[in-house]
Design an enzyme around this catalytic site. Structure first.
Site, PDB file in Angstrom:
ATOM      1  CB  THR A  89      35.552  14.538  24.268  1.00 25.67           C
ATOM      2  OG1 THR A  89      34.136  14.349  24.266  1.00 25.67           O
ATOM      3  CG2 THR A  89      35.981  15.290  23.012  1.00 25.67           C
ATOM      4  CB  ALA A 142      36.111   7.067   9.304  1.00 21.87           C
ATOM      5  CB  ALA A 164      40.463   6.235   8.138  1.00 19.04           C
ATOM      6  CG  HIS A 178      50.009  21.638  26.651  1.00 17.01           C
ATOM      7  ND1 HIS A 178      51.316  21.476  27.029  1.00 17.01           N
ATOM      8  CD2 HIS A 178      49.919  21.120  25.406  1.00 17.01           C
ATOM      9  CE1 HIS A 178      51.996  20.902  26.050  1.00 17.01           C
ATOM     10  NE2 HIS A 178      51.160  20.676  25.052  1.00 17.01           N
TER      11      HIS A 178
END
Length: 142
Positions: A131, A126, A108, A81
């Site tokens: 980013t 994990a 995981a 958003h």
């Protein structure tokens, strides 16, 4: 292979894949040989063959290659958003596709954020949140 009777499939094409209990798939294409484990949600995605998506994972707006392993409790999130001076723009999604290239592995609880590409045979450890792009063959861990 087969689709469990508890799975919910909407506006999607599924070839000879294994879709387990309480999976939801919307507006997606799933190739033959894909295995999707319990309580996973897939939206607006394309998934190539021999890929495994483990239990309790969330995948939206993603292009996933062959032989990709997505560990349990992962999030592959190709939607966000916009933010402005007043905060998040409510109910106005911005789509930035995630790409997981052939042989990519997510451990995981890993999270891949919008617009990120995880390269061929790259590993995301994990619990790691990614980013920015991960180059082919790289290993990312905390």
């Amino acid at each position: 292979m087969g689709i469990d009777e508890t799975a919910r499939i909407e506006n999607s094409t599924i070839e000879d894949a294994e879709i387990r209990e309480y999976v939801t798939i919307h507006d997606s294409e799933i190739a033959a040989g894909v295995r999707v484990y319990e309580r996973t949600s897939i939206k607006k995605s394309t998934i190539d063959g021999l890929t495994d998506i483990n239990a309790n994972s969330y995948v939206e707006n993603a292009e996933i290659g062959e032989r990709v392993q997505i560990g349990p409790n992962c999030s592959v999130v190709g939607v966000t958003h916009d933010l402005d001076d007043d905060g998040m723009t409510f109910r106005e999604d911005t789509f930035e596709q995630v790409v997981l290239e052939d042989g990519a592995f997510l451990g995981a609880g890993a999270t891949v954020l919008p617009g990120v590409t995880v390269g061929e045979n790259a590993v995301v450890g994990a619990g790691v949140t990614v980013t920015e792009d991960v180059h082919s063959g790289d290993v990312v861990r905390e």
